[in-house]
Structures are given as structure tokens and as C-alpha cells.
Scaffold this motif. Structure first.
Motif, short mmCIF file in Angstrom:
data_model
loop_
_atom_site.label_atom_id
_atom_site.label_comp_id
_atom_site.label_asym_id
_atom_site.label_seq_id
_atom_site.Cartn_x
_atom_site.Cartn_y
_atom_site.Cartn_z
N LEU A 30 0.85 -1.20 0.00
CA LEU A 30 0.00 0.00 0.00
C LEU A 30 0.88 1.25 0.00
O LEU A 30 1.73 1.41 0.89
N GLY A 31 0.69 2.12 -0.98
CA GLY A 31 1.54 3.32 -1.05
C GLY A 31 0.83 4.47 -1.73
O GLY A 31 -0.36 4.38 -2.06
N ILE A 32 1.61 5.55 -1.93
CA ILE A 32 0.98 6.76 -2.46
C ILE A 32 1.93 7.46 -3.43
O ILE A 32 3.15 7.46 -3.22
N ALA A 33 1.37 8.01 -4.51
CA ALA A 33 2.13 8.85 -5.44
C ALA A 33 1.60 10.27 -5.30
O ALA A 33 0.38 10.48 -5.32
N ILE A 34 2.52 11.23 -5.15
CA ILE A 34 2.15 12.60 -4.83
C ILE A 34 2.84 13.56 -5.80
O ILE A 34 4.02 13.38 -6.11
N GLY A 35 2.11 14.57 -6.25
CA GLY A 35 2.74 15.62 -7.06
C GLY A 35 2.14 16.97 -6.71
O GLY A 35 0.93 17.09 -6.52
N PHE A 36 2.96 17.98 -6.59
CA PHE A 36 2.46 19.33 -6.29
C PHE A 36 3.44 20.36 -6.84
O PHE A 36 4.60 20.04 -7.10
N ASP A 37 2.98 21.58 -7.01
CA ASP A 37 3.87 22.65 -7.44
C ASP A 37 3.19 24.00 -7.31
O ASP A 37 1.97 24.07 -7.17
N LYS A 38 4.00 25.02 -7.36
CA LYS A 38 3.53 26.39 -7.32
C LYS A 38 4.57 27.21 -8.08
O LYS A 38 5.69 27.38 -7.62
N HIS A 39 4.18 27.70 -9.27
CA HIS A 39 5.13 28.41 -10.13
C HIS A 39 4.80 29.89 -10.19
O HIS A 39 3.63 30.27 -10.09
N ALA A 40 5.82 30.69 -10.42
CA ALA A 40 5.60 32.13 -10.65
C ALA A 40 4.88 32.32 -11.98
O ALA A 40 4.84 31.42 -12.82
N ARG A 41 4.27 33.48 -12.15
CA ARG A 41 3.59 33.78 -13.41
C ARG A 41 4.57 33.87 -14.56
O ARG A 41 5.74 34.11 -14.35
N GLY A 42 4.04 33.66 -15.80
CA GLY A 42 4.86 33.86 -16.99
C GLY A 42 5.46 32.56 -17.49
O GLY A 42 5.54 31.58 -16.77
N ALA A 43 5.88 32.58 -18.77
CA ALA A 43 6.40 31.39 -19.42
C ALA A 43 7.68 30.92 -18.74
O ALA A 43 8.44 31.72 -18.20
N PHE A 44 7.88 29.59 -18.77
CA PHE A 44 9.15 29.04 -18.30
C PHE A 44 10.25 29.46 -19.27
O PHE A 44 10.08 29.40 -20.48
N THR A 45 11.38 29.94 -18.74
CA THR A 45 12.49 30.31 -19.61
C THR A 45 13.76 29.59 -19.15
O THR A 45 14.46 30.06 -18.27
N PRO A 46 14.03 28.44 -19.77
CA PRO A 46 15.25 27.73 -19.45
C PRO A 46 16.46 28.56 -19.86
O PRO A 46 16.39 29.31 -20.85
#
Lengths: 99, 381
Positions: free
Chosen positions: B99-115
Motif C-alpha cells: 500500500l503506497g501513495i504517489a504525490i505531485g504538487f507545485d507552485k510556479h511564478a507567473r509567466g512562461a518558463f524560460t530555461p
């Protein structure tokens, strides 16, 4: 790592128009309201070598077409604090599109 | 080999939640998922957690309880959620835990990602020249695809209009206001041929899924959903991927085609068997291309499929029934698990006003992202 000189002519493989000002930094061109101008971006096939991503001198969708012949040039980005003109590489069409 | 079932699902609403960290949003999702499965946090034997921008996921044990469980952090770009799920799937399948769990979360700043790609000299010539924007890749790929296969601007607008219509039916979605095709076409041109409303935005959210061995699933759920396969593939030489200063002349199919084929083969299921699909829609052109790359149609057929409404809720193959990335935004760590959450709801028949009719049995998810990675899952009742 070894430097290789690539050809300066090729054909346009894919393109878009950058319609909004990129974040600055890193972008070195003008981004202020009224100063930013949309610019073309594309991949140019250099025969026998690779496809290279570059700025295009054209920003009008009607004047860009996949397969058109392109040659290397430069476009200005800014004048730096030392007064030097900063440019980057770009490709320009060798002929105009027949609409 | 053992079957693996999903018996609990939890989600923190997507969008913008001021004053709540990404990790707190993840913890909300975990508590909901445990409650949904009727288990306590101290019953969970292992966890895989993923987040790009909101801290090391295993730190969340301080919010949930210091039970000493095995908690492994997963970081795999846009396939982070898919990778957490793959890991949980195989952990149960191998017999290591039940028995287990998979978790995902995030909080990004506004605007397009710029690598940012730095050269050895430290100068960022790539971003400095006005290249290196992920939006440019998406514009070039769909523009090239449209000229090859005869896809129209109207189809791009149809996909986005569908996303916002479906989002309006989803209380967890960020963008819940329907927009007309003309409003979408007339919004600001960001990266030709893609306009503002054809792009998703970085956002916030959290998802958690409780998994268990299949033969124990009925202990936790009246309607367990079985995870038939979870596949992640990286790019091969010659594929066309995001932020590439150069490409090989040779052209190779991207990682989506590889992941999709492998998933169908492993599951012993074909595209014709799929009743509902959640496909990566970073922008509306991506959904169109991914319909074909995942094997659901031939290249170019999308034009007629969209005109006929085949991918609407109630159509032949409903796609992105929760509004997809376009209506939910893209918190990178949570995005892939959101798709699986939606499919579990749909297969349970619990999706409310956006429920796909006729009792769907087989559901498919697909994520794609930087630097050229795809994840696919197949669920069945």
C-alpha cells in the motif's frame, strides 16, 4: 570540444514569430513598451550538416514559407555600456515569397 | 505478477491559491486521497513525491505525520508525476510493499518558463539572442505540422474552446469561463500561429493517488481502478524537442510515439479500445499532434475529427475532459497525476456534469515536456 565552421546558406524548415517581449535578462534586445518589435525564429537546414535555430530577419507570416532559400546575416540587439553594437546571427530570405 | 489498483484519489484545486505553499497543497491532496481510500496516513507504507519548485516532497512528513515510511523524491521534468506513478506501480508489482501513495504538487511564478543555457564562457548567447523560449518550439512544431498535414487555425481554436467548456464543468479547474473560437483566434498572437488563449500557463495545484496490490483492492474501494501500465520514455537522436539550438538532419519520431507503443504493448490493449484520453495540451496544437502521435488517428485526420466533435465529452473519443492543461494550468509536479485523477473519476462514473457517457472502461493519459520526455498510463475498470 572542437569548433566546426558551418555553411552560411540553407532552406527554411520550420518557423514562428516571437510576438511578445522575452524576459530580460536573459534577452539583450529592447523590451520596453513601444520598443519591442516581433521577430521571426526558425530552423534552417544547412545541407549535409544540421538544422540550426536562429533569428529571422522577417516577422511577417505572409513572407515566410517552408523550403525557401536563406542566407546568414546579423541583426542588432543593443548598444552596450562600452558603446559597442551587440548583434546576433540571423537568416534572411534570398528571394521573396510569391503570394 | 500482481495487479496494481488505484483506490484513493485526492486533489487540491488548480490555479492560484494565495497564502498556501505548493507543499501544503500537496498535503491537502494526500489527506483527501487517504480519506477516499479509507486509510490513515500511518497505514501508508511508501511514498513517491515530485515537485519542481516547491521543495523536497519528503519534507511533507512533518505536515502529515512522522511515521518513518519510505519516502522517495522524484524529479523528472514534465514527466515527474508519471515517474512517481511508474515507481509506485513497480514497487507494488514487485511485492516490496502492498500500500503506497504517489504525490505531485507545485507552485510556479507567473509567466512562461524560460530555461537558461549557459556557454562555457558564462555568456547566455542563446537567451540573449531572443531564442530559448519554450513557446517558440510549440509555435514552430505546430506551424510545421499544419503545413504538412493541412490543419487549420480553426482547429487550434476548437481545441482551446473545448478545453474551457470542459473546465467550466470542473470545480477543480483554474479557467472556468467558456470562450468562443473567435475570441480565442483574436487574442494576442504570442508565437505564430498560437494565440494567448491557445497556451496554458504555469500554475499551482496538488494531486495524490493511493495504490495497493490488486487482490486487496476491494478492502479499500467499491470500485477500484486498475493501473495496467505506466511508461516513461526519453528522446532519441533526431527528435524535434524544446529549446534545441540545433537539430540533426535525420528525423526521428519523438518520445511520445515510443512511450505510447510500449504502453499499448505492455497493457495488451490497442488505441481502438480506449474510451477516454487525457493528452498533453501545453498549447492547443499539442493536443492535435498528440492525438496522432499516441495512435488515435492518422496525421491530418484531426481536422475532420475536431469539426465533427469526436473529442468532445459524448464524442467518439473524449479528450481532456477536465479541461486539460489549458483550463487547469501546469504545476509541473502535479500535472501528470491530474490526468490520472480525472480518468479514475471517469471510470468510477463519478465525474458529475462532465461524465463521459456509456460507462467508459479504458482510459489513457499522456504527458510530454522538456527536455523531450513522455509518460503514458493506461487504466481499466
Amino acid at each position: 570540444m572542437e569548433s566546426v565552421h558551418l555553411g552560411t546558406q540553407g532552406t527554411l524548415w520550420a518557423w514562428t514569430i516571437q510576438g511578445f517581449a522575452p524576459k530580460s535578462p536573459p534577452y539583450l534586445g529592447p523590451v520596453a513598451d513601444g520598443q519591442f518589435e516581433p521577430y521571426g525564429v526558425g530552423y534552417v537546414v544547412l545541407p549535409g550538416e544540421l538544422k540550426v535555430e536562429a533569428r529571422l530577419t522577417i516577422a511577417d507570416p505572409k513572407e515566410l514559407q517552408e523550403g525557401m532559400a536563406m542566407r546568414l546575416t546579423t541583426v542588432p540587439l543593443q548598444t552596450d555600456e562600452a558603446g559597442d553594437r551587440v548583434v546576433t546571427f540571423a537568416f534572411e530570405p534570398m528571394e521573396t515569397v510569391n503570394a | 505478477m500482481r495487479d496494481v489498483a488505484i483506490v484513493g484519489i485526492g486533489m487540491h484545486p488548480f490555479g492560484r491559491t494565495e497564502g498556501r505553499s505548493g507543499m501544503e497543497q500537496g498535503a491537502v491532496a494526500v489527506r483527501q486521497a487517504c480519506a477516499d481510500a479509507g486509510v490513515r496516513w500511518q497505514d501508508i507504507e511508501f511514498a513517491y513525491g515530485g515537485s519542481r519548485a516547491s521543495g523536497d516532497p519528503d519534507r511533507m512528513v512533518s505536515m502529515l505525520g512522522l511515521t518513518g515510511l519510505q519516502f522517495i523524491n522524484v524529479s523528472n521534468g514534465c514527466a515527474t508525476g508519471g515517474s512517481a506513478l511508474f515507481s509506485a506501480y513497480n514497487t507494488i508489482k514487485s511485492g516490496a510493499f502492498d500500500l503506497g501513495i504517489a504525490i505531485g504538487f507545485d507552485k510556479h511564478a507567473r509567466g512562461a518558463f524560460t530555461p537558461r543555457l549557459q556557454t562555457s564562457s558564462g555568456a547566455d548567447w542563446y537567451g540573449g539572442s531572443g531564442l530559448a523560449l519554450t513557446t517558440q518550439f510549440f509555435g514552430m512544431k505546430i506551424n510545421h505540422y499544419m503545413s504538412q498535414y493541412g490543419i487549420s487555425d480553426r482547429s487550434l481554436a476548437r481545441v482551446a474552446a473545448k478545453a474551457f467548456r470542459n473546465g467550466a464543468l470542473n470545480p477543480m479547474a483554474w479557467r472556468r469561463k467558456p470562450l468562443s473560437e473567435d475570441e480565442i483566434l483574436q487574442s494576442q498572437m504570442l508565437s505564430y500561429p498560437l494565440t494567448q488563449y491557445m497556451f496554458c500557463s504555469p500554475g499551482e495545484g496538488g494531486v495524490a493517488l493511493v495504490l495497493c496490490r490488486g487482490d486487496q483492492a476491494h478492502k479499500y474501494s467499491d470500485k477500484p481502478i486498475f493501473l495496467r501500465t505506466s511508461v516513461v520514455r526519453s528522446r532519441r537522436f533526431g527528435s524535434f524537442e524544446v529549446t534545441a539550438p540545433s537539430l540533426a538532419l535525420e528525423h526521428n519520431d519523438g518520445p511520445t510515439i515510443d512511450a505510447s507503443r510500449a504502453a499499448f504493448e505492455l497493457a495488451g490493449i490497442g488505441p481502438e479500445d480506449v474510451d477516454i484520453a487525457q493528452l498533453q495540451d501545453t498549447e492547443s496544437g499539442a493536443e492535435i499532434m498528440h492525438m496522432a502521435e499516441n495512435g488515435f488517428c492518422e496525421h491530418g485526420e484531426q481536422e475532420h475529427m475536431l469539426a465533427r466533435g469526436d473529442t468532445e465529452i459524448g464524442g467518439r473519443l473524449p479528450v481532456n475532459t477536465d479541461g486539460g492543461c489549458l483550463a487547469n494550468g501546469e504545476p509541473i509536479g502535479a500535472s501528470g497525476l491530474r490526468q490520472v485523477y480525472e480518468n479514475v473519476l471517469q471510470l468510477r462514473g463519478a465525474a458529475g456534469p462532465r461524465q463521459v457517457p456509456d460507462d467508459p472502461q479504458v482510459a489513457y493519459t499522456h504527458v510530454y515536456g522538456a527536455p523531450g520526455i513522455s509518460g503514458v498510463t493506461i487504466l481499466t475498470t
